[in-house]
Each structure stands twice: as C-alpha cells, then as structure tokens.
Design an enzyme around this catalytic site. Sequence first.
Site, PDB file in Angstrom:
ATOM      1  N   ARG A   1      12.884   0.653  36.130  1.00 47.49           N
ATOM      2  CA  ARG A   1      14.083  -0.180  36.095  1.00 47.49           C
ATOM      3  C   ARG A   1      13.738  -1.401  35.255  1.00 47.49           C
ATOM      4  NH1 ARG A   1      18.719   2.633  37.898  1.00 47.49           N
ATOM      5  NH2 ARG A   1      18.145   3.183  35.805  1.00 47.49           N
TER       6      ARG A   1
ATOM      7  N   PHE B   1      17.468   6.364  29.476  1.00 51.23           N
ATOM      8  CA  PHE B   1      16.411   6.534  30.487  1.00 51.23           C
ATOM      9  C   PHE B   1      16.512   7.858  31.216  1.00 51.23           C
ATOM     10  CE2 PHE B   1      19.066   5.820  34.205  1.00 51.23           C
ATOM     11  CZ  PHE B   1      20.142   5.117  33.672  1.00 51.23           C
TER      12      PHE B   1
ATOM     13  N   PHE C   1      25.186  -2.901  36.805  1.00 52.60           N
ATOM     14  CA  PHE C   1      24.477  -1.652  37.081  1.00 52.60           C
ATOM     15  C   PHE C   1      24.624  -0.785  35.824  1.00 52.60           C
ATOM     16  CE2 PHE C   1      23.990   2.700  38.673  1.00 52.60           C
ATOM     17  CZ  PHE C   1      22.672   2.581  39.055  1.00 52.60           C
ATOM     18  N   THR C   2      23.658   0.091  35.587  1.00 52.33           N
ATOM     19  CA  THR C   2      23.622   0.852  34.321  1.00 52.33           C
ATOM     20  C   THR C   2      24.941   1.575  34.019  1.00 52.33           C
ATOM     21  OG1 THR C   2      22.604   2.666  35.550  1.00 52.33           O
ATOM     22  CG2 THR C   2      21.112   1.234  34.305  1.00 52.33           C
TER      23      THR C   2
ATOM     24  N   LYS D   1      25.140   7.280  48.391  1.00 56.77           N
ATOM     25  CA  LYS D   1      24.379   6.225  49.061  1.00 56.77           C
ATOM     26  C   LYS D   1      25.105   5.831  50.355  1.00 56.77           C
ATOM     27  CE  LYS D   1      22.686   4.297  44.706  1.00 56.77           C
ATOM     28  NZ  LYS D   1      21.234   4.093  44.703  1.00 56.77           N
TER      29      LYS D   1
ATOM     30  N   ASP E   1      31.669  -3.211  44.342  1.00 61.12           N
ATOM     31  CA  ASP E   1      30.897  -1.973  44.299  1.00 61.12           C
ATOM     32  C   ASP E   1      30.160  -1.904  45.637  1.00 61.12           C
ATOM     33  OD1 ASP E   1      28.997   0.013  44.038  1.00 61.12           O
ATOM     34  OD2 ASP E   1      28.509  -0.464  41.957  1.00 61.12           O
TER      35      ASP E   1
ATOM     36  N   TYR F   1      43.305  23.426  48.564  1.00 60.27           N
ATOM     37  CA  TYR F   1      43.305  22.685  47.296  1.00 60.27           C
ATOM     38  C   TYR F   1      44.088  21.388  47.465  1.00 60.27           C
ATOM     39  CZ  TYR F   1      43.816  21.822  42.287  1.00 60.27           C
ATOM     40  OH  TYR F   1      43.769  21.265  41.033  1.00 60.27           O
TER      41      TYR F   1
END
Length: 481
Positions: free
Chosen positions: A389, A455, A132-133, A266, A223, A80
Amino acid sequence: MNRIKFFNGEQIPLEMHKAKIIQKLNLVPVQRRLEAVREAGYNTFLLKNTDIFLDMLTDSGVNAMSDRQQAAMMVADDSYAGSQTFTKLETKCEEIFGTKYFLPAHQGRACENILAQVLVKPGSIVPMNYHFTTTKAHIVLNGGTVVELPIEEALQTRSDCPFKGNMDLEKLSDVIEKYGVEKISFVRMEAGTNLIGGQPFSLANLQGVQKLCHEHGLVLVLDASLLADNLYFIQERETACKNMSVSQITRSISDLVDVLYFSGRKLGCARGGGICTNNEELYMKIRELIPLYEGFLTYGGMSVREMEAMAVGLEETMDEEMINQGPQFIAYMVGELDKRGIPVVTPPGGLGCHINAAEFVDHIPQHQYPAGALAAALYIASGVRGMERGTMSEQRDENGNEPLADLELLRLAVPRRVFTLSQVKYVIDRVCWLYENRRLIGGLEFIDEPQNLRFFFGRLGTFSDWPEALAEKFQADLGTL
Ligand code: F0G
C-alpha cells in the site's frame, strides 16, 4: 485490550467463537517460495493460493461466516425479480441505518462506479478525508478530481491520535470557499480509512463535516465498507460515546449522511455491496443504472445466497463481540511488533497491521517500491502474503508521471475470525527475522505496467539477486520452512 481480565495479567485477544469448519493450510519450502514469487513478478496479487501459508492480502470477502449466516444461505429465494431475499436485506438495512432505499450492487467499487456516474461532473472536485484506490479511479474516470483533507496526524505513521481518519474541518471550509459549492460533486468520508492504516474518524468529526455540508447544501457520502472497525473504535476511544450501544452509534452515523455505500465483502461478511439512502431524487437517478451495470434491482449482481448471509452479517455487526475480533488481534500484533522496535503504524487501526516500509527498508528509494519489495521479501521469509500500500498502488498522471505515495505501507490484513493467535505469533516471528536481515532486501521496477490500477496485475523485476540471497540466509538460519 480485552474486557475479560486474565489472572496472570496477560494482554491477549480472546476469541468469542469456535471453529466448526476448517481449511487445511500448506507451508511450502523457502526455495519454492522464491520460485513462486519470481513467477508472480514479485507482485503478491499474482501468487497462487497453493503457495501461500497465511493469506493476509486482504479482509475482503475472506472473513469467516457464522453458522447463522451459513444457515440463512439455505433459504435464499432465487427469483430474478421481487425476491424475498432482497426484501429481507432491504429491511435489515432500514432497521440498522434507518434508510428507506437500498440499491444492490455486486461489490463496493460497483457502488462507486454508479455514484461517480450520477454525481461527478467533469471538472468538479470531491473533497474527502482520504482516497481509496477504486474510489479515486472512478471519480477520475468521470472527469473529477479528488481533494484530500486529512488531519495532520493522518500521515504520521507513529502517533497517539485516536482518530487519524478525521477530516480537517478548517480545510473543508477553505475548499468550499475556494472552489464554490457548484464545483463540488459531493463530500466523501471513509470509515476505517483504509490507506492510512484502517484509521477511524470520530462521531464528533462527522458531525462537524455534516454541519458544513448542510450549511452549503452539499451531498455527504459515507463509504461504510470498514464501518465495523470504526464503530468499535468510537465505542472504545470517544468519551462521549462510551455508553452508547453499537446500534446507537451506527444510527448516529447514518443519520448524518445523505448516502452510504459499502463493500459487503468487508461489512456484513458476505460478497456483494449496496447503496443506502433516504434521498428520493438520488435514488431515482441511481436506480436507472443498477439494471444497466449490475443486474435487476432486487439482486444487483449478487447471488441471493450471499444476500441472505449479508443480512445476517449486518445484524451480527451490531454485536460488540463480533466487531472487536479484528481490532483486538491487530492491536496485539501492532503492540508486539512495536515492543520489538519494528516500525508499525500506531495507534493500531482496523483491517490489518501496517508496517512502515519507508522506515523498515529505508535504504530502498521510494521509486523502487519499498513496500512492494517488503511484501515480496516477507513472502519469501514466511509464506505470508501481505499487500503493498504505497507508490505501486498509485496511478500515473495524464503525462505519465508517477506520483509518490504519502505513505509506504506493507499491510498484513487480519480477516475477521480467521486466524489463531499462534498463527499471528508466527507472523510476528518472521517479521522480526526479516527486520534483522532487512539490508538484504532490494528494490523493484515494473517490467509490465498496466495503465489502470497497476498494482493488481503489474509484473516487476529486481535490480540484483537479492531474493536469492535472502532465501539462502533464511535457509542457513531457520531451515527450509
Ligand atoms: N472502499 C473501501 C474503503 C475499501 O476498502 C474497498 C475495498 C472498496 C471501497 C471497494 O470494495 O472490493 O468490494 O469492490 N477494499 C479491498 C481491500 C479491496 O483489500 O482493501 P470492493
């Protein structure tokens, strides 16, 4: 496209890996596809994987792992607190990005939640190359406003600009002057800018942004979720970086920013995320929130197995032959579709092939979600799942007004090392059939519209029986599959 020359002059991507484990795919008949998309409320997010042939929804969490990543998962240390696995990942981030502090989080948007809570003050603004969303949603939730400063070419779907993800430096200067430093929470640059078609920024542009931030004492946040693609494009397209290694380019980027965060789904081909920084003050503030929202500081909501895989995945990202896989397949797809007159975003970016729905189905008005309709239509015609998109991916403002998106794109993501060239050729073939029959495609309307990130699980209906007519035409032309 390829560094390896073919004797017959062919221009095709060549895989520098082989398949060791495979997953069987299923192509259901067109009548089932019609039923499935109806059941899903014409929203491709709501389709079930058993009804999908090629899943091009996203490259997130679905990249193929390497044998080295799989092997590393077996030696994960499940404590942990104080896990060796964490130390390995922290050390790898330091080695690659030169950052002293690594804060783990369960995925990219979790990093955004925490960064927004720490940095965004109500009434402040966040200038960025493009939103970005999930990033925008967290900034808005914390009382901030996104100010987008893309260059003009960013929103031109057809262009030969190599770095459409660049920020307009003059506009950034003006924004700093107009709002004043006090009102700016931080400046954000997104690598491989997602919503404009996975388009990169140049190292020179990031240097320009950093210079302005530095002069005004502004925090610069990167990002880095789609950094792998951006690295490839810098090496391929930026003359000054031609002879730099992938690691050198990475370091030149990370040295310019105060904080970088990423979705490990990603970058690193595993499932998780993290925030890297050398800024001790920020680290101390962020550190408070990790155990509150994510988990203890040495796992942050991630499975230790995924953390092991991520450390190896990040290391493998420094390999040219790894990072070129996505972009080369995408370039092939974009090139072939372009040759056949299909409107695609050019130049090819990372992440996926982006079809310009505004042009493909120019008879569908923007408030009837052309990109969403095209995604549903392509699924019927092929069993291929893409992602809308466009306007569906936008959020209503506080008065309930629906902003129309700058671009209406159907994204066909190409997860890294997953699909074969023949599968990509199948997609091209079905897109071409659909283009011939595009007038059959009609618009959509929301029948169930969630307030946040609609979406993801909103449901839509049609104004006519166009999906049935499309399926019938398909069957007449190509049979049931
Ligand atoms: N930033 C960028 C640029 C992204 O593309 C994503 C995710 C995130 C942040 C959020 O990361 O999913 O790990 O929480 N993009 C996915 C996509 C969802 O399909 O484009 P996450």
